[in-house]
Design a protein around this motif. Structure first.
Motif, PDB file in Angstrom:
ATOM      1  N   UNK A  67     -28.264  -7.157  10.230  1.00  0.00           N
ATOM      2  CA  UNK A  67     -27.837  -7.673  10.887  1.00  0.00           C
ATOM      3  C   UNK A  67     -28.104  -8.688  11.354  1.00  0.00           C
ATOM      4  N   UNK A  68     -29.952  -9.448  11.086  1.00  0.00           N
ATOM      5  CA  UNK A  68     -29.685 -10.939  10.569  1.00  0.00           C
ATOM      6  C   UNK A  68     -29.124 -11.393   9.855  1.00  0.00           C
ATOM      7  N   UNK A  69     -28.876 -10.790   8.555  1.00  0.00           N
ATOM      8  CA  UNK A  69     -27.930 -11.434   7.459  1.00  0.00           C
ATOM      9  C   UNK A  69     -26.482 -11.687   8.182  1.00  0.00           C
ATOM     10  N   UNK A  70     -25.977 -10.417   8.913  1.00  0.00           N
ATOM     11  CA  UNK A  70     -24.778 -10.485   9.514  1.00  0.00           C
ATOM     12  C   UNK A  70     -24.107 -12.084  10.437  1.00  0.00           C
ATOM     13  N   UNK A  71     -25.624 -12.243  11.358  1.00  0.00           N
ATOM     14  CA  UNK A  71     -25.296 -13.284  12.417  1.00  0.00           C
ATOM     15  C   UNK A  71     -25.380 -14.710  11.267  1.00  0.00           C
ATOM     16  N   UNK A  72     -26.419 -15.111  10.401  1.00  0.00           N
ATOM     17  CA  UNK A  72     -26.583 -15.769   9.700  1.00  0.00           C
ATOM     18  C   UNK A  72     -25.066 -15.907   8.997  1.00  0.00           C
ATOM     19  N   UNK A  73     -24.643 -15.166   8.521  1.00  0.00           N
ATOM     20  CA  UNK A  73     -23.353 -15.847   7.837  1.00  0.00           C
ATOM     21  C   UNK A  73     -21.956 -15.844   9.105  1.00  0.00           C
ATOM     22  N   UNK A  74     -21.708 -15.238   9.709  1.00  0.00           N
ATOM     23  CA  UNK A  74     -21.411 -15.529  10.838  1.00  0.00           C
ATOM     24  C   UNK A  74     -21.481 -16.848  11.003  1.00  0.00           C
ATOM     25  N   UNK A  79     -19.666 -23.116  11.893  1.00  0.00           N
ATOM     26  CA  UNK A  79     -20.560 -24.053  11.855  1.00  0.00           C
ATOM     27  C   UNK A  79     -19.289 -25.002  10.731  1.00  0.00           C
ATOM     28  N   UNK A  80     -19.007 -23.923   9.437  1.00  0.00           N
ATOM     29  CA  UNK A  80     -18.264 -24.145   8.794  1.00  0.00           C
ATOM     30  C   UNK A  80     -16.752 -25.105   9.407  1.00  0.00           C
ATOM     31  N   UNK A  81     -16.069 -23.871  10.089  1.00  0.00           N
ATOM     32  CA  UNK A  81     -14.639 -24.384  11.127  1.00  0.00           C
ATOM     33  C   UNK A  81     -15.385 -26.118  12.016  1.00  0.00           C
ATOM     34  N   UNK A  82     -15.918 -25.901  12.705  1.00  0.00           N
ATOM     35  CA  UNK A  82     -16.842 -27.020  13.439  1.00  0.00           C
ATOM     36  C   UNK A  82     -15.941 -27.739  12.322  1.00  0.00           C
ATOM     37  N   UNK A  83     -17.100 -28.180  11.241  1.00  0.00           N
ATOM     38  CA  UNK A  83     -17.069 -29.183  10.420  1.00  0.00           C
ATOM     39  C   UNK A  83     -15.917 -29.452  10.180  1.00  0.00           C
ATOM     40  N   UNK A  84     -15.253 -28.750   9.693  1.00  0.00           N
ATOM     41  CA  UNK A  84     -13.420 -28.267   9.483  1.00  0.00           C
ATOM     42  C   UNK A  84     -12.389 -29.535  10.385  1.00  0.00           C
ATOM     43  N   UNK A  85     -13.417 -28.845  11.262  1.00  0.00           N
ATOM     44  CA  UNK A  85     -11.911 -29.260  13.203  1.00  0.00           C
ATOM     45  C   UNK A  85     -12.707 -31.495  13.196  1.00  0.00           C
ATOM     46  N   UNK A  86     -13.611 -31.286  12.716  1.00  0.00           N
ATOM     47  CA  UNK A  86     -14.296 -32.377  12.718  1.00  0.00           C
ATOM     48  C   UNK A  86     -14.261 -34.115  11.774  1.00  0.00           C
ATOM     49  N   UNK A  87     -12.984 -33.616  10.616  1.00  0.00           N
ATOM     50  CA  UNK A  87     -12.345 -34.623   9.520  1.00  0.00           C
ATOM     51  C   UNK A  87     -11.478 -34.665  10.322  1.00  0.00           C
ATOM     52  N   UNK A  88     -11.227 -36.122   9.238  1.00  0.00           N
ATOM     53  CA  UNK A  88     -10.210 -36.991  10.047  1.00  0.00           C
ATOM     54  C   UNK A  88      -9.201 -36.979   9.341  1.00  0.00           C
ATOM     55  N   UNK A 298     -23.147  -2.851  -0.770  1.00  0.00           N
ATOM     56  CA  UNK A 298     -22.474  -3.957  -1.184  1.00  0.00           C
ATOM     57  C   UNK A 298     -22.189  -5.435  -0.070  1.00  0.00           C
ATOM     58  N   UNK A 299     -22.829  -4.607   1.162  1.00  0.00           N
ATOM     59  CA  UNK A 299     -22.103  -5.742   2.766  1.00  0.00           C
ATOM     60  C   UNK A 299     -23.484  -6.720   2.071  1.00  0.00           C
ATOM     61  N   UNK A 300     -24.720  -6.476   2.094  1.00  0.00           N
ATOM     62  CA  UNK A 300     -25.602  -6.964   1.752  1.00  0.00           C
ATOM     63  C   UNK A 300     -25.788  -8.256   0.726  1.00  0.00           C
ATOM     64  N   UNK A 301     -25.085  -8.220  -0.746  1.00  0.00           N
ATOM     65  CA  UNK A 301     -24.604  -9.102  -1.611  1.00  0.00           C
ATOM     66  C   UNK A 301     -23.792  -9.902  -1.036  1.00  0.00           C
ATOM     67  N   UNK A 302     -22.017  -9.466  -0.746  1.00  0.00           N
ATOM     68  CA  UNK A 302     -20.975  -9.860   0.299  1.00  0.00           C
ATOM     69  C   UNK A 302     -21.235 -11.488   1.042  1.00  0.00           C
ATOM     70  N   UNK A 303     -22.007 -10.565   2.122  1.00  0.00           N
ATOM     71  CA  UNK A 303     -23.054 -11.475   2.967  1.00  0.00           C
ATOM     72  C   UNK A 303     -23.839 -13.002   2.440  1.00  0.00           C
ATOM     73  N   UNK A 304     -24.328 -12.898   1.818  1.00  0.00           N
ATOM     74  CA  UNK A 304     -25.364 -13.818   0.427  1.00  0.00           C
ATOM     75  C   UNK A 304     -23.983 -14.658   0.186  1.00  0.00           C
TER      76      UNK A 304
END
Length: 498
Positions: A67-74, A79-88, A298-304
């Motif tokens: 669950x912690x790994x899922x939350x970390x990936x999400x 955060x990446x989506x926010x970084x993308x939205x702040x690009x000029x 496989x979920x563990x591997x994909x999240x990482x």
């Protein structure tokens, strides 16, 4: 009690398989230990609506570590989506970011199919500079077409029509004469009767299993990353098409991320590394999931992998912003250079004919003996004698009272941008735990005796408040600042460092 400790150890510390537990404990008979591990995991199991070929339900174990790994990936995706939205958009940051993502995706696809391409070729392909690709490279253009389709239509439901649209673009046709696979897999492993491992689903089961997948995607309450991982495994497990089943599975996984409020970022995340890297590990995990119906392996591997790709893009965004600052700095320094190249030409005037005819005419020696040379002598003497010590008291009137009006007589030295860049690079090489944007801020805000705020960090880096607060607290943990509070806000004071 010892059995429960082993269950926690091989579930929370490492989500191990039965064979891995036996190897680590150096025991061949671990049936009782394994049953205790499965009993512990069962309290966190969540059964899915999709089933195996033998009609067994697939399951995901959302134990605390998973669950912690899922939350970390999400969280990293958001955060990446926010970084993308702040690009000029105006200075080309958005276009450069998108190009970099698609270049990485297509390079992984080319590696899977052993295509000899360069990044420059792929960049030209993405920007449309190559109108007609070679036959061996058409897969790249078709895959790019499918990515752009998902990017534009991530609101459409993921159903059989959406799948047909993706597959049609991938094979390069708008009218499909056939859709699902119509021939059975002739692999030898499908003929094994005991402990059988399927390399694909029987033809008669493909349509029903794919319909159950679409139903799962539309009704499941799992997070986007979990659903994407399950879908990627399940399509690879069924292999519904005669070709490109791997690519279709990855495109559907990206579409799931895009549909779950991630938009373009879900499409641009270069997860195509799943097609070209760690193939032995992925095959081993697929077999384990098939035998146990536990998709957590496989979920563990994909999240990482998702976290890894997010971190790589974070580094790229930070480098892109640093390059922009560096280019602006050096461009400002280069401005006075054209002034040095002035328009002063030391050429003789066309109308000045005095130097040319001087040697030509014969009467030139006549003025030479003339005593006109003696005239400047008396002129020099009066000039020397006329130099008089004029009013000496004039400089006494210079001091003005304006200097006395400055309240602070000491002006602290300022660090210029060139020195700040050098200090930033030095900090990153000296302290590996320091993040790039943290070093960028600290190099310009490290004056002793001054205090800085989270708002200053937020404005300079261009991030949200929570990111700025986390970064400043991290700098406190590393010993760069001391944290205090003043007027209901936190202030950060630099600490002397060697």
């Amino acid at each position: 009690m010892p059995s429960n400790e082993l269950a926690i150890r091989f579930t929370e510390g490492k989500y191990a398989t039965k064979s891995e537990v036996g190897k680590e404990l150096r025991m061949s008979m671990i049936d009782n230990i394994w049953s205790n591990i499965l009993s512990y995991r069962s309290t966190f199991n969540r059964y899915l609506s999709v089933r195996s070929i033998e009609k067994n339900q697939l399951v995901v174990c959302f134990c605390p570590s998973v669950s912690a790994l899922v939350n970390s990936a999400d969280t990293k995706l958001v955060r990446l989506m926010k970084e993308y939205s702040h690009l000029n958009v105006n200075n080309g940051e958005v276009a450069r970011f998108e190009d970099e993502c698609f270049i990485r995706s297509l390079m992984h696809l080319a590696k899977e199919h052993e295509l000899d391409v360069t990044e420059n070729y792929v960049r030209s392909l993405i920007r449309g500079d190559i109108r007609e690709a070679a036959p061996s490279m058409r897969l790249l253009t078709r895959y790019l077409d499918a990515l752009n389709f998902i990017k534009k239509s991530f609101v459409s439901p993921i159903d059989v029509d959406f799948l047909a649209e993706i597959y049609g673009r991938l094979v390069g046709t708008t009218e499909l004469t056939s859709f699902y696979r119509t021939t059975e897999d002739t692999n030898r492993e499908n003929r094994v009767l005991i402990d059988r491992v399927y390399t694909s689903a029987p033809v008669a089961l493909i349509e029903g299993m794919m319909d159950s997948l679409f139903s799962f995607l539309s009704t499941s309450t799992l997070t986007a990353t979990s659903k994407a991982a399950v879908a990627y495994y399940y399509i690879n497990y069924i292999r519904p098409f005669a070709s490109f089943s791997d690519e279709v599975a990855l495109l559907i996984a990206k579409a799931i991320l895009a549909h779950e409020d991630l938009g373009e970022v879900g499409v641009m995340l270069p997860l195509e590394s799943l097609l070209s890297e760690n193939q032995e590990e992925i095959a081993r995990l697929f077999v384990e999931v098939q035998k146990t119906c536990d998709t957590t392996y496989f979920l563990n591997f994909a999240l990482k992998q998702i976290e890894k790709k997010c971190d790589e893009l974070f580094d790229f965004v930070a480098k892109m912003k640093t390059d922009a600052l560096r280019n602006d700095f050096y461009r400002e320094e280069a401005k006075p250079e054209p002034k040095a190249a002035s328009y002063t030409y030391e050429q003789p005037s066309i109308f000045d004919s005095t130097p040319e005819p001087a040697p030509a005419p014969a009467p030139a020696p006549a003025p030479a003996p003339a005593p006109v040379v003696e005239q400047p002598k008396p002129v020099e003497q009066p000039k020397v004698e006329e130099v008089k010590p004029a009013p000496a008291p004039a400089p006494v009137e210079e001091p003005k009272e304006e200097v006395e009006q400055i309240a602070i007589s000491y002006i602290p030295p300022a660090i210029d941008e060139k020195q700040a860049l050098r200090l930033e690079q030095h900090l990153l090489e000296l302290d590996p735990s320091l993040r790039k944007h943290e070093a960028h801020f600290y190099a310009r805000h490290c004056t002793l005796g001054k205090s800085y705020t989270i708002a200053q960090y937020k404005r300079m880096i261009g991030c949200v408040y929570e990111t700025a607060r986390t970064a400043m607290d991290h700098l406190v943990e590393l010993g760069y600042y001391r944290k205090d509070s003043s007027n209901k806000k936190f202030i950060y004071t630099p600490i002397p460092r060697r």
